[in-house]
Design a protein around this motif. Structure first.
Motif, short mmCIF file in Angstrom:
data_model
loop_
_atom_site.label_atom_id
_atom_site.label_comp_id
_atom_site.label_asym_id
_atom_site.label_seq_id
_atom_site.Cartn_x
_atom_site.Cartn_y
_atom_site.Cartn_z
N PHE A 1 0.67 -1.21 0.11
CA PHE A 1 0.05 0.01 -0.15
C PHE A 1 1.06 1.32 -0.01
N LEU A 2 0.86 1.99 -1.06
CA LEU A 2 1.68 3.01 -1.26
C LEU A 2 0.71 4.31 -1.04
N LEU A 3 1.21 5.20 -0.20
CA LEU A 3 0.30 6.17 0.38
C LEU A 3 1.27 7.43 -0.02
N ARG A 4 0.47 8.70 -0.47
CA ARG A 4 1.17 10.03 -0.36
C ARG A 4 0.12 10.98 0.24
N HIS A 5 0.68 11.97 0.55
CA HIS A 5 -0.31 13.15 1.00
C HIS A 5 -1.31 13.32 -0.02
N PRO A 6 -2.65 13.24 0.45
CA PRO A 6 -3.59 13.40 -0.53
C PRO A 6 -3.73 14.63 -1.25
N ALA A 7 -3.24 15.72 -0.52
CA ALA A 7 -3.44 17.08 -1.07
C ALA A 7 -2.32 17.35 -1.98
N SER A 8 -1.28 16.65 -1.87
CA SER A 8 -0.01 16.70 -2.68
C SER A 8 -0.27 15.77 -4.08
N ILE A 9 -1.15 14.79 -3.77
CA ILE A 9 -1.33 14.13 -4.85
C ILE A 9 -2.26 15.00 -6.01
N VAL A 10 -3.25 15.80 -5.23
CA VAL A 10 -4.03 16.65 -6.15
C VAL A 10 -3.29 17.84 -6.81
N GLU A 11 -2.24 18.18 -5.99
CA GLU A 11 -1.49 19.36 -6.78
C GLU A 11 -0.65 18.78 -7.90
N SER A 12 -0.07 17.50 -7.72
CA SER A 12 0.78 16.85 -8.68
C SER A 12 -0.05 16.54 -9.89
N VAL A 13 -1.71 16.09 -9.76
CA VAL A 13 -2.43 15.85 -10.92
C VAL A 13 -2.59 17.40 -11.73
N LEU A 14 -3.02 18.17 -10.93
CA LEU A 14 -3.27 19.49 -11.52
C LEU A 14 -1.88 20.00 -12.30
N LEU B 1 -10.90 15.62 1.51
CA LEU B 1 -9.86 14.71 1.80
C LEU B 1 -9.21 14.68 3.14
N ARG B 2 -9.78 15.44 4.07
CA ARG B 2 -9.25 15.75 5.37
C ARG B 2 -9.36 14.49 6.17
N ASP B 3 -10.47 13.53 6.25
CA ASP B 3 -10.53 12.36 6.73
C ASP B 3 -9.38 11.35 6.54
N VAL B 4 -9.12 11.22 5.11
CA VAL B 4 -8.31 10.02 4.80
C VAL B 4 -6.87 10.64 4.97
N THR B 5 -6.51 11.94 4.82
CA THR B 5 -5.32 12.64 5.21
C THR B 5 -4.92 12.23 6.88
N ARG B 6 -5.98 12.55 7.52
CA ARG B 6 -5.67 12.01 9.15
C ARG B 6 -5.60 10.70 9.29
N ALA B 7 -6.33 9.71 8.49
CA ALA B 7 -6.27 8.37 8.56
C ALA B 7 -4.69 7.78 8.18
N TRP B 8 -4.20 8.61 7.28
CA TRP B 8 -2.99 8.23 6.76
C TRP B 8 -1.91 8.92 7.44
N GLY B 9 -2.27 9.49 8.66
CA GLY B 9 -1.22 10.04 9.61
C GLY B 9 -0.39 11.14 9.23
N TYR B 10 -1.03 12.13 8.43
CA TYR B 10 -0.40 13.34 7.83
C TYR B 10 -0.65 14.70 8.67
N PHE B 11 -1.83 14.53 9.43
CA PHE B 11 -1.97 15.68 10.54
C PHE B 11 -2.90 15.02 11.59
N ASP B 12 -3.03 15.69 12.68
CA ASP B 12 -3.66 15.10 13.82
C ASP B 12 -4.97 16.10 14.36
N PRO C 1 -12.62 14.78 -6.18
CA PRO C 1 -13.32 13.53 -6.33
C PRO C 1 -12.64 12.31 -6.91
N GLU C 2 -11.96 12.34 -7.93
CA GLU C 2 -11.04 11.63 -8.43
C GLU C 2 -10.18 10.60 -7.42
N ILE C 3 -9.39 11.70 -6.68
CA ILE C 3 -8.60 11.25 -5.76
C ILE C 3 -9.23 10.52 -4.37
#
Length: 295
Positions: free
Chosen positions: A164-177, A282-293, A190-192
């Motif tokens: 399972f390869l995770l990346r900060h969800p907001a960083s993914i959005v930035e990269s896609v854009l 994306l806040r819930d999944v960002t928190r679940a992946w340990g990127y902020f508390d 919504p895609e991410i």
């Protein structure tokens, strides 16, 4: 006495028997086309019982991740190992089996096979072919859309393993854009989120090892050692020098083709987004992946 009436009776009788014979031999009416919600169609549905068909590749490894998560970097690092074949994206889910005759289902059914199982066998054959061609002992498949069909993969390969390869969800959005021309947050977020929810569901049900892109790029030796331990192979220092080997084409659909990847050197990740800039979805999944508390 004229024989015309008798001749007409014979002709009529033959015609009637011919019509009856034609009706008996006529193929049954075509059944309605299966929909994406029908599990036997190969997409969607709830029939994810583990396949009982033996596999040529019993325990392949699948990277479950979003697009723009660093999966191509992970691929080339793993592919640099002497025992691991990590090919370009194979997009197995788009390899379909389409019966061309009405009776095909009955014929294959006598073998205990339906369209879904036939597709699994096709996917397995592709992995086996690539593994044999490489001369290595393990294969890792990293197509990001695998995350969207992880239940099918788990059904096809009950003994599969997962990274399972995770990346900060907001960083993914930035990269896609930044990479995808004319993209906008209203469609990308919504895609991410869809990818992230699928990955999180898989993490809760499947065995595997979880790594983060940010750790892979800042501590590649530690992360690749962890992955090698999970795969049961010895870590090799040459994995970190992926630029010394040929890893196939770098182009769209095959994986990342950016300058950073082509440099042959592991590049530092971009700074993490400020928590206040993370889209609410994306806040819930960002928190679940340990990127902020934050609560």
């Amino acid at each position: 006495m004229s024989s015309a009436p008798k001749k007409n009776q014979v002709t009529t009788g033959l015609r009637r028997r011919g019509n009856l014979l034609a009706a008996a031999l006529r193929p049954p009416a075509r059944t309605p086309a299966r929909t994406r919600d029908d599990p036997s169609s190969g997409e969607g549905g709830d029939d994810y019982a583990p396949s009982q068909v033996p596999r040529l590749v019993e325990s392949p490894v699948f990277v479950l991740c979003s697009v723009r998560s660093g999966s191509t970097l992970l691929r080339v690092l793993l592919n640099s190992h002497t025992e691991i074949r990590a090919p370009h994206e194979l997009h197995l889910r788009h390899l379909k089996v389409k019966p061309s005759r009405d009776f095909t289902g009955d014929v294959m059914g006598e073998l205990g096979l339906n369209v879904k199982e036939l597709e699994y066998m096709l996917w397995d054959q592709v992995l086996w072919y690539e593994l044999q061609r490489s001369g290595k002992s393990q294969i890792v498949e990293k197509t990001p859309s695998n995350a969207l069909v992880w239940r099918r993969l788990a059904a096809a390969w009950p003994q599969a393993r997962y990274i399972f390869l995770l990346r900060h969800p907001a960083s993914i959005v930035e990269s896609v854009l930044a990479r995808r021309k004319n993209s906008v947050p209203e469609t990308v977020v919504p895609e991410i989120l869809r990818y992230a929810e699928s990955i999180e569901a898989a993490r809760n049900e499947l065995p595997g090892v979880t790594v983060r892109y940010e750790d892979l790029t800042t501590a590649p030796e530690q992360v690749t050692k962890e992955i090698c331990s999970y795969l049961g192979v010895e870590w090799e220092p040459g994995m970190l020098e992926y630029g010394e080997q040929d890893h196939g084409p770098y182009r769209a659909v095959f994986g990342d083709w950016g300058a950073k990847l082509k440099s042959g050197e592991i590049q530092a990740p971009r700074p993490l987004p400020d928590p206040d800039t993370v889209p609410p979805e994306l806040r819930d999944v960002t928190r679940a992946w340990g990127y902020f508390d934050e609560p």
